[in-house]
Design an enzyme around this catalytic site. Structure first.
Site, PDB file in Angstrom:
ATOM      1  N   HIS A 214      25.049 -30.803  -7.997  1.00 52.67           N
ATOM      2  CA  HIS A 214      25.927 -31.014  -6.778  1.00 52.67           C
ATOM      3  C   HIS A 214      25.074 -31.712  -5.712  1.00 52.67           C
ATOM      4  O   HIS A 214      25.559 -32.360  -4.776  1.00 52.67           O
ATOM      5  CB  HIS A 214      26.800 -29.563  -6.048  1.00 52.67           C
ATOM      6  N   ASP A 284      31.564 -35.379 -14.652  1.00 52.91           N
ATOM      7  CA  ASP A 284      31.682 -34.214 -13.738  1.00 52.91           C
ATOM      8  C   ASP A 284      32.191 -35.051 -12.422  1.00 52.91           C
ATOM      9  O   ASP A 284      32.118 -36.113 -12.349  1.00 52.91           O
ATOM     10  CB  ASP A 284      30.511 -33.616 -13.656  1.00 52.91           C
TER      11      ASP A 284
END
Length: 372
Positions: A214, A284
């Site tokens: 992230h 993702d």
């Protein structure tokens, strides 16, 4: 002013013309559908979102806490998404693993255990761990299905290691590939019993990453021989799963220049060939800081590498429009994979008794001397 541009206008012309009148569904979808999963900004659709989604016709949607207030509101939201497209079988997805990763929770919904708790039970009593995970997944899936959710990004098959970053942490099912595969299979089977499609993630494995994708791009320098440990659970489950998710990680022994999500070599040779996964492969979240470039540029690279769909979570209309205008329509083989995935489960005529499933799950923990 209606959101979008010439590309979306062309999509609208095709979508509302005669192209849907005859022929295989996947062939039609490949001419009109944007190969992306988009987010929504709030508890109900805005007028701009409704207009954009109607024109762009994304492959599906993802929900977050910002979209979920109570069961009645959430069902209205998911029904409104279906109404836009006129498809009962629509990819409406969520990240609901239990523990830290839970978009639905108290007081409106139940609190679910972290996946690692079932790994602990497995280590005491393998059969009990598997059955408890199956019961838990069916109960959780029943809650999701009641809300109109059809896909849960759940079956985290990353093999844990001492150095595994905390972004995985108690989301991992264990440190032994056989255990991870057994519990991952239980998740897929439990979800399917409830009418929800599970998802294998994060292929080809997130366990060796020592950074949070992230925030940063993880780089794994392990040799190919060692990485076979990481791919083993995915190989075991490739024939049982219809949806899979990639990892934003560079594996230097496979492709030192590109993360798996954007690497044609990794997707073809490792995910499609070695793992043997022929289902719907999605990225993702394309917005993660592991990737560089604009959101449309990242999306194009992932699709060109071999991903079927791009996951874009943040409901930013400019980014979603950029994806729709730059990525073109979904490939026919990707549309076919999407259709197969959504058709792989059926919602039961009568939903399961969640209280009974949870009671049986808890009894297995108690019998092993563990508590939740």
């Amino acid at each position: 002013k209606r959101p979008g541009g010439p590309a979306l206008a062309r999509l609208s012309t095709v979508m509302h013309g005669s192209v849907l009148a005859a022929g295989p569904l996947c062939s039609h979808l490949s001419q009109v559908m944007t190969p992306a999963i988009f987010g929504c900004s709030g508890l109900e659709l805005t007028a701009d979102e409704r207009a954009f989604f109607r024109e762009a016709d994304p492959a599906g949607y993802i929900l977050f806490k910002r979209n979920c207030e109570n069961p009645e509101q959430l069902r209205r939201l998911t029904d409104s998404l279906r109404e836009i497209h006129g498809r009962d079988r629509l990819l409406v997805s969520i990240d609901q693993e239990g523990g830290r990763v839970a978009r639905l929770g108290p007081p409106a919904w139940r609190k679910w255990p972290a996946p690692a708790r079932f790994g602990e039970l497995f280590e005491h009593a393998p059969a009990s761990g598997i059955e408890a995970m199956r019961l838990n997944s069916e109960a959780m899936g029943t809650e999701l299905a009641a809300a109109g959710i059809t896909v849960d990004y759940h079956a985290p098959c990353d093999v844990a290691r001492p150095e595994t970053d905390d972004v995985i942490g108690d989301r991992a099912l264990g440190a032994e590939p056989m255990q991870v595969a057994a519990l991952g299979r239980a998740i897929l089977e439990g979800m399917a019993s409830a009418g929800v499609v599970g998802c294998l993630k994060h292929m080809p494995g997130h366990g060796r990453a020592t950074a949070d994708s992230h925030k940063d791009l993880p780089v794994v320098e392990a040799p190919d021989a060692d990485l076979k440990i990481d791919t083993a659970p995915f190989e075991s489950l490739a024939g049982r799963a219809t949806i899979g998710m990639t990892a934003h990680i560079v594996f230097t022994d496979w492709d030192a220049d590109r993360p798996a999500t954007q690497s044609p070599w990794v997707i073809e040779n490792i995910i499609r060939q070695r793992i043997g996964f022929d289902g719907l492969l999605m990225t993702d979240d394309i917005d993660m800081q592991a990737l560089d470039g604009t959101i449309p540029e990242r999306s194009v690279r992932a699709l060109e590498a071999g991903c079927d769909l791009v996951l874009n979570c943040w409901a930013k209309l400019d980014d979603m429009t950029g994806i729709a205008e730059n990525c073109g329509p979904i490939r026919e083989e990707s549309a076919a994979r999407l259709e197969r995935a959504l058709a792989s489960v059926e919602i039961p005529t009568e939903p399961a008794d969640i209280d009974a499933l949870v009671a049986m799950r808890d009894a297995l923990f108690t019998a092993a001397g563990l508590s939740l």
